[in-house]
Design a protein around this motif. Structure first.
Motif, PDB file in Angstrom:
ATOM      1  N   ARG A 215      35.603 117.057  65.064  1.00 46.50           N
ATOM      2  CA  ARG A 215      34.414 116.081  64.465  1.00 46.50           C
ATOM      3  C   ARG A 215      35.293 116.074  62.931  1.00 46.50           C
ATOM      4  NH1 ARG A 215      28.686 117.588  65.621  1.00 46.50           N
ATOM      5  NH2 ARG A 215      29.571 119.464  64.525  1.00 46.50           N
TER       6      ARG A 215
ATOM      7  N   ASN B 284      33.700 116.450  60.201  1.00 44.45           N
ATOM      8  CA  ASN B 284      33.369 117.663  59.453  1.00 44.45           C
ATOM      9  C   ASN B 284      34.339 118.682  59.564  1.00 44.45           C
ATOM     10  OD1 ASN B 284      32.189 118.693  61.570  1.00 44.45           O
ATOM     11  ND2 ASN B 284      30.316 118.756  60.644  1.00 44.45           N
ATOM     12  N   GLY B 285      35.212 118.698  60.474  1.00 41.02           N
ATOM     13  CA  GLY B 285      36.250 119.549  60.860  1.00 41.02           C
ATOM     14  C   GLY B 285      35.807 120.700  61.909  1.00 41.02           C
ATOM     15  N   LYS B 286      34.787 120.492  62.505  1.00 40.80           N
ATOM     16  CA  LYS B 286      34.335 121.281  63.476  1.00 40.80           C
ATOM     17  C   LYS B 286      34.742 120.958  64.963  1.00 40.80           C
ATOM     18  CE  LYS B 286      31.655 124.274  62.635  1.00 40.80           C
ATOM     19  NZ  LYS B 286      31.938 125.329  62.209  1.00 40.80           N
TER      20      LYS B 286
ATOM     21  N   PHE C 172      35.795 115.628  54.427  1.00 43.30           N
ATOM     22  CA  PHE C 172      35.594 115.047  55.694  1.00 43.30           C
ATOM     23  C   PHE C 172      36.907 114.185  56.095  1.00 43.30           C
ATOM     24  CE2 PHE C 172      31.561 115.642  54.126  1.00 43.30           C
ATOM     25  CZ  PHE C 172      30.805 116.067  54.986  1.00 43.30           C
TER      26      PHE C 172
END
Ligand code: B12
Ligand code: FES
Lengths: 573, 221
Positions: A423, A425-427, A565
């Motif tokens: 995603r 946000n880096g997750k 982001f």
């Protein structure tokens, strides 16, 4: 005297031990250079070796914090923490043989398998066999010839009256590049690239500056490391091409401020104090005769360390600007020289706005488990087939991959976000599963962890925020940019679309020229070598340049957060 | 109903979606949830939930930390203004970045978390000399000094925590004022905080809140 037997990629060597020295120091003196980002403080965990026999000190607290109990039991240690007093044997390759290539999770139809399962024994995430700097692991062969397509274009006119040879040097924090020219015919005879041996004292400039400030002895070692490296590169070329270095009449050197100050051995202490970060630091050496002697060049040779702009913005950026002719026309242009400390220049037709931004070494592969610099063996491009989902990759030099360099990492992030696996946000989508991407390519097995992605996000954010800030200061919309120059080893292979997709580069108009500068700091240095009035050329560039200090810029902070982001840069911000 | 608010808010925070998180809170207040309940039953538990997920998987990244703290601080501030009576503060901390260090983000995240945990914070800004840390802590009756340092030389250096400790010792304040440090070098080297004479360190703003609350209790006892 006790003896250390080193097995390095199957080759055995014996080194006598000096009691009191750490294993890392001993190896360094014997030209076996282990990877490190902490300079031997026992905290980066990158100097792992496998003790095959012999008794040593018990593992220190730093080691137990970084090595799993299983690995400790197997004899894995941090070389900077081991101080052997008796005979000992080690292997620089930590992974056991049978670990390589055996993988039950390979998905044959896919080049890269995505696996979010935690695999405890692979927790380290270091590439197989990549624990030692390949190009620094022996006294011979530190230096690799620059390939023809690695040079950035440079305009020069021959100098019939000059001494026969001249040399151009670009000292980067990670790599050093040197080229030698026939001044009279205006022909480049040879060029070399090698790792900056100062890396031994730390991967980033501040760790090195701090190490130099610790003692005059340290400062001397750090100074000599870079000086000797340049000397070796010159020697290497002289030997290969039958040149007499005594006929080198000029050496021109560019680099970032910290590198130049450490090379000259002067004023590097000033850089530890923020009061000096908007000033120009004097980096001219006061022992030029010693340099001439060390390098074996003409006794009358001019050794010119091109002075930095201001703060941490060095003369490598000036050289970039000269090589790309950034500020010579009416066309607005953005230049980014990617590095641990990225430098950015924006030409708006009147002024060159410059800034430096310390995003860390992630795009040079530093601090990323499976990362490596853009050198042979690095995966530099990854593509995903939309229909089948299969990944394809390309490796520099075409051989078996050893790791992934910055441009490959950018591609992977972009692919994962496009496919929804990661995603913005880096997750990872499946965050509950431990969040690691396993990359299996042929016999090589690598992992990309959420921590790695966090480091890439930060590096990206620092560059994107400074770029956006300069654009805002110039009141310029990215669509108005006519040219974008991406410099540095990383820029050479960068896929611009992917870089824009994750917000590393601004979205630009379709007809904007994107130029991959490659080693443009070296090219600019070469242009300076042939400039009949170097000072005038530099003055004309530096005169247009204004330095903006991001450390004291309040807008930067907001931009940095927003840029964490992984999405295209937003405009207006 | 509170259950739904908690779930929706937690999800928004985990997704680092500020707008959605704020909307959840505003809708809840519109539907009659009290500002006190928003802070004590939604925001604070969400922070605690984050601590748990971090300690279990080491898995939250900077974007998440930042968003959690900023959203929490924003909501708390807004709700506090509507509290029927001012809540009891846990204690007071002065916080700044070490001398020579201008990296302000870590401090900002920590401040956000502390505010929503009802800890009073005085922000001393960046590049703070050691004397100022001590003088301000005394002047404001703070129980804790927080020092943020992102660079190796400011974390280890003579004019950072080491000097603050020295000053506390000289002035006989060590029982009254505790020191907590944080920033990348301390996360990297887990023993470093002891070497420079701090009482504690915390890896992220959320953990910092809990550790600081502990330090305050220690002083108050
Ligand atoms: C953003 C950034 C900048 C921005 C800072 C903007 C700002 N207003 O803060 C700019 C571009 C201005 C900058 C400048 C410089 N930077 Co800088 N920067 C970074 C970067 C990318 C992120 C740092 C950051 O803000 N992290 C965010 C924080 C929030 O993350 P965190 O550590 O996880 O924080 C948590 C915990 O540490 C904890 N915590 C933090 N503080 C506290 C305090 C307390 C009391 C507690 C309990 C907990 C706590 O809670 C936080 C939240 O969860 C890093 C590289 C990287 N990839 O990390 C380099 C980095 C820190 N910078 C570095 C350098 C060298 C510099 C410069 C000297 C370079 C230059 N060219 O000028 C200058 C120095 C400026 C100065 N005097 O401070 C180096 C430091 C190297 C070293 N070994 O010391 C780094 C590591 C990059 C590198 N590898 O080279 N930088
Ligand atoms: S742990 Fe970094 S060099 Fe040993």
């Amino acid at each position: 005297m006790p003896v250390l037997r080193v097995n390095q990629a199957g080759v055995e060597r014996s080194i006598s031990l000096t009691p009191g020295l750490s294993l890392r120091e001993t190896l360094h003196r014997a030209n076996v250079h282990l990877r490190s980002t902490c300079g031997g403080a026992g905290v980066c965990g990158r100097c792992r070796v496998l003790i095959t026999y012999g008794r040593t000190n018990a593992p220190t607290a730093r080691e137990t914090a970084r090595i799993s109990p299983d690995d400790l039991a197997r004899g894995v240690r941090l070389a900077c923490q081991v101080r052997p007093e008796h005979d000992i044997g080690i292997n620089t390759q930590v992974r056991p043989e049978h670990d390589i290539g055996i993988n039950t999770q390979v998905r044959p139809e896919h080049d890269i398998g995505i696996n979010t399962q935690v695999r405890p024994e692979h927790d380290i995430g270091i590439t197989v066999q990549a624990d030692v700097y390949p190009s620094l692991s022996g006294p011979a062969g530190h230096w690799r010839s620059l390939a023809d397509d690695e040079y950035a274009p440079v305009d020069i006119s021959p100098m019939p009256d000059a001494p026969p040879y001249g040399a151009a040097v670009d000292i980067g924090s990670t790599q050093i590049r040197v080229s030698i020219w026939d001044m009279r015919s205006g022909r480049r005879i040879a060029g070399r690239i090698g790792l900056n041996p100062q890396s031994y004292f730390g991967a980033d400039i501040l760790t090195r500056l701090a190490a130099a400030a610790e003692s005059p002895d340290n400062a001397r070692l750090i100074r000599m490391a870079a000086r000797e490296a340049v000397g070796e590169a010159l020697q290497d070329m002289a030997q290969a091409h039958g040149l007499n270095l005594r006929e080198v009449g000029q050496v021109v050197i560019v680099g970032n401020t910290a590198m130049l100050a450490l090379l000259s051995g002067r004023n590097h202490g000033l850089l530890l104090n923020p009061d000096n970060w908007e000033r120009t630091i004097d980096c001219s050496p006061d022992d030029t005769p010693a340099l001439r002697e060390l390098w074996g060049v003409a006794e009358s040779a001019i050794i010119d360390i091109v002075q930095p702009v201001a703060g941490f913005v060095g003369s490598d950026l000036l050289a970039d600007i000269i090589a790309t002719k950034l500020a010579e026309g009416p066309d607005s242009a953005l230049l980014i020289d990617f590095g641990t400390n990225s430098e950015i220049a924006l030409w708006d037709g009147r002024e060159i706005l410059v800034a430096s931004t310390a995003g860390g070494p992630a795009f040079e592969g530093g601090g990323i488990g499976c990362g490596m610099p853009a050198e042979p063996g690095a995966i530099f491009r990854v593509e995903q087939d939309e229909a089948s989902g299969a990944f394809h990759h390309e490796t520099i030099g075409g051989g078996e991959p050893e790791g992934i360099c910055g441009s490959g990492l950018v591609d992977i992030l972009a692919c994962l976000i496009r496919s929804g696996e990661l995603r913005e946000n880096g997750k990872f989508l499946h965050h509950h599963a431990g969040g690691r991407l396993q990359i299996v390519i042929g016999r090589t097995d690598m992992v990309l962890t959420t921590q790695d992605i966090d480091a890439l996000q930060r590096a990206k954010a620092a560059i994107a925020a400074a770029t956006t800030r300069l654009m805002k200061l110039a009141g310029m919309h990215p669509e108005k940019l006519r040219r974008v120059c991406v410099c540095g080893a990383f820029g050479r292979y960068l896929d611009v679309r992917n870089a824009q997709f994750i917000g590393l580069l601004p979205g630009i108009a379709d007809d904007t020229r994107v130029e991959h500068g490659g080693n443009s700091a070296l090219a600019g240095c070469e242009a300076l070598l042939f400039a009949s009035d170097r000072a005038a050329v530099l003055r004309s560039v530096a005169g247009k340049a204004n330095h903006y200090n991001m450390s004291t810029d309040t807008d930067f902070e907001e931009l940095f957060i927003d840029s964490l982001f992984l999405r295209p840069m937003r405009w207006p911000m | 109903m509170l259950e739904d608010v908690i779930t929706a808010y937690n999800e928004a925070v985990f997704d680092t979606d500020r707008e959605r998180a704020l909307k959840v809170i505003h809708d809840a207040v519109d539907r009659g949830v009290s500002p006190e309940d928003v802070v004590f039953k939604v925001v604070i538990p969400a922070i605690e939930q984050m601590i748990k997920s971090i300690s279990e998987s080491f898995d939250a990244n900077l974007a998440q930390h930042f968003m959690t703290s900023q959203i929490a601080a924003e909501v708390t501030e807004e709700m506090l203004a509507r509290f029927r009576k001012a809540p009891e503060v846990v204690g007071h901390i002065v916080i700044g970045t070490a001398q020579g260090d201008l990296h302000s983000l870590g401090k900002r995240i920590v401040i956000g978390c502390l505010k929503s945990l009802m800890i009073d914070v005085t922000d001393l800004g960046v590049n703070v000399p050691p004397e100022k840390f001590v003088d301000e802590a005394v002047a404001r009756n703070a129980q804790v000094i927080g020092i943020s340092a992102m660079m190796v030389h400011t974390a280890r250096g003579e004019n950072g925590c080491i000097m603050v400790r020295e000053l506390l010792r000289k002035r006989g304040l060590e029982d009254r004022i505790k020191i907590i440090v944080g920033g990348a070098p301390y996360r990297y080297d887990l023993e470093l905080y002891k070497t420079v004479g701090a009482d504690a360190s915390a890896d992220d703003g959320i953990t910092a809140g809990r550790v600081i609350a502990g330090l305050i209790k220690e002083v108050r006892r």
